[in-house]
Design a protein around this motif. Structure first.
Motif, PDB file in Angstrom:
ATOM      1  N   SER A   1       0.767  -1.604   0.299  1.00 22.83           N
ATOM      2  CA  SER A   1      -0.188  -0.090  -0.047  1.00 22.83           C
ATOM      3  C   SER A   1       0.714   1.474  -0.307  1.00 22.83           C
ATOM      4  O   SER A   1       1.908   1.452   0.361  1.00 22.83           O
ATOM      5  N   LEU A   2       0.387   1.813  -0.316  1.00 25.95           N
ATOM      6  CA  LEU A   2       0.936   3.640  -0.745  1.00 25.95           C
ATOM      7  C   LEU A   2       0.666   4.291   0.278  1.00 25.95           C
ATOM      8  O   LEU A   2       0.982   5.464   0.671  1.00 25.95           O
ATOM      9  N   VAL A   3      -0.425   4.142   1.575  1.00 22.13           N
ATOM     10  CA  VAL A   3      -0.741   4.992   2.484  1.00 22.13           C
ATOM     11  C   VAL A   3       0.113   4.461   3.853  1.00 22.13           C
ATOM     12  O   VAL A   3      -0.536   3.062   3.975  1.00 22.13           O
ATOM     13  N   ALA A   4       0.968   5.372   4.184  1.00 24.94           N
ATOM     14  CA  ALA A   4       2.033   5.250   5.332  1.00 24.94           C
ATOM     15  C   ALA A   4       0.669   4.935   7.095  1.00 24.94           C
ATOM     16  O   ALA A   4      -0.330   5.979   6.593  1.00 24.94           O
ATOM     17  N   SER A   5       0.304   4.151   7.315  1.00 28.25           N
ATOM     18  CA  SER A   5      -0.385   3.497   8.557  1.00 28.25           C
ATOM     19  C   SER A   5      -0.374   2.629   9.425  1.00 28.25           C
ATOM     20  O   SER A   5       0.671   1.660   9.161  1.00 28.25           O
ATOM     21  N   ARG A   6       0.021   3.689  10.474  1.00 26.38           N
ATOM     22  CA  ARG A   6       0.673   2.776  12.157  1.00 26.38           C
ATOM     23  C   ARG A   6      -1.047   2.277  12.853  1.00 26.38           C
ATOM     24  O   ARG A   6      -0.627   1.233  13.714  1.00 26.38           O
ATOM     25  N   THR A   7      -1.720   2.437  12.105  1.00 26.67           N
ATOM     26  CA  THR A   7      -3.046   1.402  12.666  1.00 26.67           C
ATOM     27  C   THR A   7      -3.238   0.184  12.004  1.00 26.67           C
ATOM     28  O   THR A   7      -2.625  -0.601  11.065  1.00 26.67           O
ATOM     29  N   ALA A   8      -4.999  -0.710  12.413  1.00 24.09           N
ATOM     30  CA  ALA A   8      -4.654  -1.752  12.544  1.00 24.09           C
ATOM     31  C   ALA A   8      -5.387  -1.766  10.199  1.00 24.09           C
ATOM     32  O   ALA A   8      -5.735  -1.016  10.368  1.00 24.09           O
ATOM     33  N   PRO A   9      -4.826  -2.795   9.967  1.00 24.21           N
ATOM     34  CA  PRO A   9      -4.923  -3.260   8.658  1.00 24.21           C
ATOM     35  C   PRO A   9      -6.794  -2.712   7.850  1.00 24.21           C
ATOM     36  O   PRO A   9      -7.487  -2.603   7.472  1.00 24.21           O
TER      37      PRO A   9
ATOM     38  N   GLN B   1      -6.243  12.254 -10.180  1.00 19.14           N
ATOM     39  CA  GLN B   1      -5.850  13.365  -9.379  1.00 19.14           C
ATOM     40  C   GLN B   1      -6.193  12.918  -7.548  1.00 19.14           C
ATOM     41  O   GLN B   1      -5.462  12.763  -6.676  1.00 19.14           O
ATOM     42  N   THR B   2      -6.199  10.923  -7.266  1.00 18.24           N
ATOM     43  CA  THR B   2      -5.853   9.965  -6.694  1.00 18.24           C
ATOM     44  C   THR B   2      -4.578   9.939  -6.838  1.00 18.24           C
ATOM     45  O   THR B   2      -3.619   9.359  -7.402  1.00 18.24           O
ATOM     46  N   LEU B   3      -4.497  10.328  -5.826  1.00 18.05           N
ATOM     47  CA  LEU B   3      -2.438  10.039  -5.426  1.00 18.05           C
ATOM     48  C   LEU B   3      -2.526   8.398  -4.939  1.00 18.05           C
ATOM     49  O   LEU B   3      -0.920   7.964  -5.424  1.00 18.05           O
TER      50      LEU B   3
ATOM     51  N   LYS C   1      -2.763   4.499  -4.795  1.00 18.03           N
ATOM     52  CA  LYS C   1      -3.521   3.826  -5.310  1.00 18.03           C
ATOM     53  C   LYS C   1      -3.075   2.356  -4.481  1.00 18.03           C
ATOM     54  O   LYS C   1      -2.492   2.424  -3.920  1.00 18.03           O
ATOM     55  N   GLY C   2      -4.205   1.676  -4.206  1.00 15.31           N
ATOM     56  CA  GLY C   2      -4.353  -0.024  -4.361  1.00 15.31           C
ATOM     57  C   GLY C   2      -3.539  -1.144  -4.926  1.00 15.31           C
ATOM     58  O   GLY C   2      -2.660  -0.282  -6.380  1.00 15.31           O
ATOM     59  N   GLU C   3      -3.790  -2.149  -4.810  1.00 11.82           N
ATOM     60  CA  GLU C   3      -2.799  -2.838  -5.329  1.00 11.82           C
ATOM     61  C   GLU C   3      -3.204  -2.953  -6.466  1.00 11.82           C
ATOM     62  O   GLU C   3      -4.687  -3.514  -6.803  1.00 11.82           O
ATOM     63  N   GLY C   4      -2.208  -2.983  -7.518  1.00 13.98           N
ATOM     64  CA  GLY C   4      -2.398  -4.106  -9.178  1.00 13.98           C
ATOM     65  C   GLY C   4      -2.968  -2.511  -9.489  1.00 13.98           C
ATOM     66  O   GLY C   4      -3.965  -2.888 -10.670  1.00 13.98           O
ATOM     67  N   GLU C   5      -4.145  -1.411  -9.229  1.00  8.85           N
ATOM     68  CA  GLU C   5      -3.942  -0.175  -9.663  1.00  8.85           C
ATOM     69  C   GLU C   5      -3.415   0.851 -10.868  1.00  8.85           C
ATOM     70  O   GLU C   5      -2.539   1.035 -10.059  1.00  8.85           O
ATOM     71  N   ASP C   6      -3.752   1.079 -11.398  1.00 10.63           N
ATOM     72  CA  ASP C   6      -2.914   2.471 -12.418  1.00 10.63           C
ATOM     73  C   ASP C   6      -2.742   3.245 -11.721  1.00 10.63           C
ATOM     74  O   ASP C   6      -3.740   4.050 -11.429  1.00 10.63           O
ATOM     75  N   SER C   7      -1.375   4.585 -12.083  1.00 14.42           N
ATOM     76  CA  SER C   7      -1.183   5.494 -12.697  1.00 14.42           C
ATOM     77  C   SER C   7      -1.072   6.107 -13.627  1.00 14.42           C
ATOM     78  O   SER C   7      -1.065   4.916 -14.987  1.00 14.42           O
ATOM     79  N   TYR C   8      -1.589   7.371 -13.678  1.00 15.61           N
ATOM     80  CA  TYR C   8      -1.973   7.970 -14.962  1.00 15.61           C
ATOM     81  C   TYR C   8      -0.837   9.073 -15.658  1.00 15.61           C
ATOM     82  O   TYR C   8      -0.834   9.655 -14.237  1.00 15.61           O
ATOM     83  N   LYS C   9      -0.428   9.280 -16.341  1.00 14.66           N
ATOM     84  CA  LYS C   9       0.343  10.522 -16.723  1.00 14.66           C
ATOM     85  C   LYS C   9      -0.818  11.574 -16.915  1.00 14.66           C
ATOM     86  O   LYS C   9      -0.113  12.865 -17.116  1.00 14.66           O
ATOM     87  N   GLY C  10      -1.550  11.608 -17.191  1.00 14.26           N
ATOM     88  CA  GLY C  10      -2.423  12.608 -18.051  1.00 14.26           C
ATOM     89  C   GLY C  10      -3.180  12.075 -18.456  1.00 14.26           C
ATOM     90  O   GLY C  10      -4.419  11.127 -18.381  1.00 14.26           O
ATOM     91  N   ILE C  11      -4.247  13.050 -18.772  1.00 11.77           N
ATOM     92  CA  ILE C  11      -5.510  12.459 -19.421  1.00 11.77           C
ATOM     93  C   ILE C  11      -6.010  11.633 -20.689  1.00 11.77           C
ATOM     94  O   ILE C  11      -6.269  11.145 -20.306  1.00 11.77           O
ATOM     95  N   ILE C  12      -4.617  12.005 -21.449  1.00 10.37           N
ATOM     96  CA  ILE C  12      -5.179  11.200 -22.685  1.00 10.37           C
ATOM     97  C   ILE C  12      -4.897   9.364 -22.524  1.00 10.37           C
ATOM     98  O   ILE C  12      -5.203   8.437 -22.364  1.00 10.37           O
ATOM     99  N   ASP C  13      -3.055   9.967 -21.407  1.00 12.77           N
ATOM    100  CA  ASP C  13      -3.146   8.534 -20.655  1.00 12.77           C
ATOM    101  C   ASP C  13      -3.667   7.791 -20.119  1.00 12.77           C
ATOM    102  O   ASP C  13      -4.409   6.193 -20.689  1.00 12.77           O
TER     103      ASP C  13
END
Length: 326
Positions: free
Chosen positions: A156-164, A261-263, A265-277
């Motif tokens: 996960s890209l979300v840093a957390s010290r809490t339970a899952p 705008q979603t910084l 992402k979950g496992e296996g989810e795409d990140s995007y370079k821009g609108i066309i991508d």
């Protein structure tokens, strides 16, 4: 000349009306907006099957107030955002009118101007709101993955010290400071192009449609200020109808904006370079139907939001406030 004087825009009153409408509307429909964001961001693991399922799981996992994660950002910034949008449209309509009449191209152009003006506030508001709203979905996704048999640890890209199973608590202030520190002011305006691409067409559809629906049965007044002549119920219903039509029409653009705008992402989810991508990846991986994710939620959010806005305009709350102050 007297007739034109009655139609002049009182800018302070319009700003107050827009602000009050935004505050009331957001408070009423924010949980549905949260469901919309989470449904639009689903790519691989299907955590929610629909709006009701999303809201039910959110309450179960995060409590009742979990449905209002990110609401503080909206309530803070929706006042200037809605005020700018509605007041700008009125100002542009007045400037483009000739002899008290406004042609269709003028209505569309006024809506275009209103949508463009609001982006300066809408982009950072949406940026912060989306991170807070989507945190619960990421936590739920990790919980599902952890409980699945033979499943390894879910990165996960979300840093957390809490339970899952507990969504990490990140405040809008912390996110803002992190973005400013790592990316500068541009970080808060990530997705500005996508936001503009969504909001301008929305306003170009909404405002002319509202103006025409609001004068049904009163065609002789079609080109004058509709809010000054329409009955309350007609003004409210015109706002709801025009809002829902415009919202559904630009849903594909809203999906693209939300994904960009979603910084985190979950496992296996795409990140995007821009609108066309983003457009190409979503189309290839999820198909055309993905661009309509959250369409029902958007209609349910925008319809009452703008219905309330037009109702507030009709009641002249801004004018009453200024009257008391003055």
């Amino acid at each position: 000349m007297a007739k034109m004087a009655e139609q002049k825009v009182s800018l302070p009153a319009k700003l107050i009306n827009g602000g009050v409408a935004g505050l009331v509307g957001v408070t009423c429909v924010f949980p549905i907006d949260l469901a919309k964001t989470r449904l639009q961001n689903q790519q691989g693991a299907r955590v929610y099957s629909g709006m009701r399922d999303c809201l039910a799981k959110t309450i179960k996992m995060e409590g009742y107030f979990g449905m209002y994660r990110g609401a503080a950002v909206n309530l803070t910034l929706v006042t200037p955002e809605k005020a700018i949008k509605l007041a700008a449209n009125d100002v542009f309509r007045q400037k483009l009118s000739k002899d008290g009449k406004l042609p269709l191209w003028g209505e569309v152009l006024a809506g275009c101007g209103a949508g463009t003006c609001q982006v300066v506030v809408t982009t950072p508001m949406e940026m912060l709101k989306i991170q807070l709203q989507d945190a619960g979905r990421l936590a739920a996704q990790r919980t599902v993955a952890a409980s699945a048999p033979a499943a390894g640890p879910t990165p996960s890209l979300v840093a957390s010290r809490t339970a899952p199973n507990v969504p990490p608590r990140r405040s809008a202030t912390r996110i803002t400071l992190e973005l400013l520190k790592t990316r500068g002011l541009r970080g808060l305006y990530k997705g500005a192009g996508a936001t503009l691409m969504r909001d301008v067409p929305f306003s170009m559809i909404y405002f002319p449609l509202f103006a025409n629906l609001n004068t049904v049965g009163r065609r002789e007044d079609r080109h004058s200020n509709p809010q000054e002549r329409a009955p309350f119920l007609q003004s409210f219903m015109a706002g709801c109808t025009a809002g829902s039509v415009a919202a559904v029409a630009v849903t594909p653009l809203d999906v693209i904006k939300t994904r960009i705008q979603t910084l985190q992402k979950g496992e296996g989810e795409d990140s995007y370079k821009g609108i066309i991508d983003c457009t190409q990846r979503v189309l290839k991986r999820e198909g055309p139907a993905a661009f309509l994710k959250g369409a029902t939620c958007r209609a349910l959010v925008i319809a009452p939001l703008f219905g309330i806005a037009q109702g507030v305009y009709f009641l002249g709350i801004g004018e009453q406030v200024l009257g008391l102050v003055g």
